[in-house]
Design an enzyme around this catalytic site. Sequence first.
Site, PDB file in Angstrom:
ATOM      1  N   TYR A  89     -29.191 -20.622  49.602  1.00 54.15           N
ATOM      2  CA  TYR A  89     -28.014 -21.135  50.324  1.00 54.15           C
ATOM      3  C   TYR A  89     -27.857 -22.632  50.080  1.00 54.15           C
ATOM      4  O   TYR A  89     -26.808 -23.210  50.327  1.00 54.15           O
ATOM      5  CB  TYR A  89     -28.120 -20.810  51.821  1.00 54.15           C
ATOM      6  N   TYR A 132     -23.276 -20.184  59.179  1.00 53.13           N
ATOM      7  CA  TYR A 132     -24.236 -19.164  58.729  1.00 53.13           C
ATOM      8  C   TYR A 132     -25.629 -19.518  59.228  1.00 53.13           C
ATOM      9  O   TYR A 132     -25.968 -20.702  59.375  1.00 53.13           O
ATOM     10  CB  TYR A 132     -24.202 -19.071  57.184  1.00 53.13           C
TER      11      TYR A 132
HETATM   12  P1  NAI Z   1     -13.284 -18.136  51.067  1.00 52.53           P
HETATM   13  O1  NAI Z   1     -13.698 -18.621  49.718  1.00 52.53           O
HETATM   14  O2  NAI Z   1     -12.245 -17.088  51.119  1.00 52.53           O
HETATM   15  O3  NAI Z   1     -12.841 -19.372  51.984  1.00 52.53           O
HETATM   16  C1  NAI Z   1     -13.272 -20.706  51.786  1.00 52.53           C
HETATM   17  C2  NAI Z   1     -12.029 -21.578  51.920  1.00 52.53           C
HETATM   18  O4  NAI Z   1     -12.338 -22.988  51.903  1.00 52.53           O
HETATM   19  C3  NAI Z   1     -11.027 -21.335  50.783  1.00 52.53           C
HETATM   20  O5  NAI Z   1      -9.785 -20.921  51.306  1.00 52.53           O
HETATM   21  C4  NAI Z   1     -10.929 -22.693  50.121  1.00 52.53           C
HETATM   22  O6  NAI Z   1      -9.672 -22.946  49.518  1.00 52.53           O
HETATM   23  C5  NAI Z   1     -11.214 -23.609  51.321  1.00 52.53           C
HETATM   24  N1  NAI Z   1     -11.466 -24.982  50.880  1.00 52.53           N
HETATM   25  C6  NAI Z   1     -12.377 -25.405  49.941  1.00 52.53           C
HETATM   26  N2  NAI Z   1     -12.239 -26.733  49.745  1.00 52.53           N
HETATM   27  C7  NAI Z   1     -11.245 -27.159  50.575  1.00 52.53           C
HETATM   28  C8  NAI Z   1     -10.647 -28.428  50.823  1.00 52.53           C
HETATM   29  N3  NAI Z   1     -11.055 -29.545  50.161  1.00 52.53           N
HETATM   30  N4  NAI Z   1      -9.639 -28.516  51.731  1.00 52.53           N
HETATM   31  C9  NAI Z   1      -9.217 -27.408  52.388  1.00 52.53           C
HETATM   32  N5  NAI Z   1      -9.759 -26.177  52.204  1.00 52.53           N
HETATM   33  C10 NAI Z   1     -10.753 -26.053  51.295  1.00 52.53           C
HETATM   34  O7  NAI Z   1     -14.647 -17.599  51.743  1.00 52.53           O
HETATM   35  P2  NAI Z   1     -15.024 -17.154  53.234  1.00 52.53           P
HETATM   36  O8  NAI Z   1     -16.302 -16.427  53.111  1.00 52.53           O
HETATM   37  O9  NAI Z   1     -13.882 -16.515  53.905  1.00 52.53           O
HETATM   38  O10 NAI Z   1     -15.387 -18.552  53.914  1.00 52.53           O
HETATM   39  C11 NAI Z   1     -14.878 -18.967  55.142  1.00 52.53           C
HETATM   40  C12 NAI Z   1     -15.950 -19.618  55.994  1.00 52.53           C
HETATM   41  O11 NAI Z   1     -16.897 -18.640  56.408  1.00 52.53           O
HETATM   42  C13 NAI Z   1     -16.753 -20.720  55.284  1.00 52.53           C
HETATM   43  O12 NAI Z   1     -17.012 -21.757  56.214  1.00 52.53           O
HETATM   44  C14 NAI Z   1     -18.035 -19.983  54.945  1.00 52.53           C
HETATM   45  O13 NAI Z   1     -19.119 -20.870  54.755  1.00 52.53           O
HETATM   46  C15 NAI Z   1     -18.190 -19.148  56.212  1.00 52.53           C
HETATM   47  N6  NAI Z   1     -19.146 -18.050  56.112  1.00 52.53           N
HETATM   48  C16 NAI Z   1     -19.063 -17.161  55.088  1.00 52.53           C
HETATM   49  C17 NAI Z   1     -19.985 -16.167  54.959  1.00 52.53           C
HETATM   50  C18 NAI Z   1     -19.943 -15.237  53.792  1.00 52.53           C
HETATM   51  O14 NAI Z   1     -20.964 -14.610  53.489  1.00 52.53           O
HETATM   52  N7  NAI Z   1     -18.812 -15.092  53.124  1.00 52.53           N
HETATM   53  C19 NAI Z   1     -21.087 -15.988  55.945  1.00 52.53           C
HETATM   54  C20 NAI Z   1     -21.058 -16.955  57.020  1.00 52.53           C
HETATM   55  C21 NAI Z   1     -20.123 -17.952  57.076  1.00 52.53           C
END
Ligand code: NAI
EC number: 1.3.1.9
Length: 271
Positions: free
Chosen positions: A160, A150
């Site tokens: 953030y 991000y």
């Molecule tokens: P999400 O909550 O669906 O995905 C985050 C994932 O990280 C989850 O599946 C969770 O189980 C996993 N996770 C957490 N701890 C873990 C561990 N110890 N071992 C393995 N997996 C673990 O949310 P989202 O938004 O799909 O996030 C995906 C990526 O996108 C992240 O890196 C987030 O920072 C990034 N992102 C998200 C934005 C947003 O506004 N949603 C914007 C820009 C980047």
Amino acid sequence: MAYNLLKGKKGIIFGALDEKSIAWKTAQRCYAEGAELVLTNAPIAMRMGAINQLAEEVNAPVIPADVTSMEDIENLFAKTKEHFGSGVDFILHSIGMSINVRKGVPYPENNYEFTHKGFDISALSLHRVLQVARKQDAINEWGSVVALTYIAAQRVFPDYNDMADNKAVLESIARNFGYFYGVEKKVRVNTISQSPTRTTAGSGVKGFDGFINYAEKMSPLGNASADQCADYCVTLFSDLTRMVTMQNLFHDGGFSFTGVTKAVIEQMEKE
Ligand code: NAI
């Protein structure tokens, strides 16, 4: 519409929690483009169960791995090799978590135990995944690794919190490991800097509604959706982007290079 861009390719998708997850949408798109997949997530996240639904849909095994555990990651790559009978062609790192954010601890008051844990999960995990993959020679030549990030890595978005630092390191790891893996095996490593997106991780950030509406107004094309992010991931996993590596690629409707928009000026004039 599918173009068979990933026909014959095999990949690992980290981080599909529920159907809002960027990783979930990416798994669906990769499958539609002809890829074979392995899905993985933290054992605790998988207890919530939704990933099995996706696994069935995209015909993929689920191999649990907590990204803070070397042992889990080693097991994941070993089992994946067994499953495919070969290395993989792409990996999506779609993982993020901050305990400071979750518990509402403001940045200047961060609790360092929380900071360490969040850093381990959100940033160092990319290094760990790449290190194990390299050791096991688990990524094929011209393979592609993408991690999600991000723009708070470059500019201040106060709520953030410590995720901004985590993302800055994540982008740096992609660049540095991308060098070594590129020279050795022509494996490319990039980050995609995505618009704010309504997912479990995204909505956890304080003031998210204001945040996402502001970004929408500040982006000439509007915010990029999770589905559009999945499309972009597919292009980076495909052979059409073979010479792209060590980059942080903005996928944000133009937000990152916009100073101000008419929509924002009009809003300010109302005050
Ligand atoms: P999400 O909550 O669906 O995905 C985050 C994932 O990280 C989850 O599946 C969770 O189980 C996993 N996770 C957490 N701890 C873990 C561990 N110890 N071992 C393995 N997996 C673990 O949310 P989202 O938004 O799909 O996030 C995906 C990526 O996108 C992240 O890196 C987030 O920072 C990034 N992102 C998200 C934005 C947003 O506004 N949603 C914007 C820009 C980047």
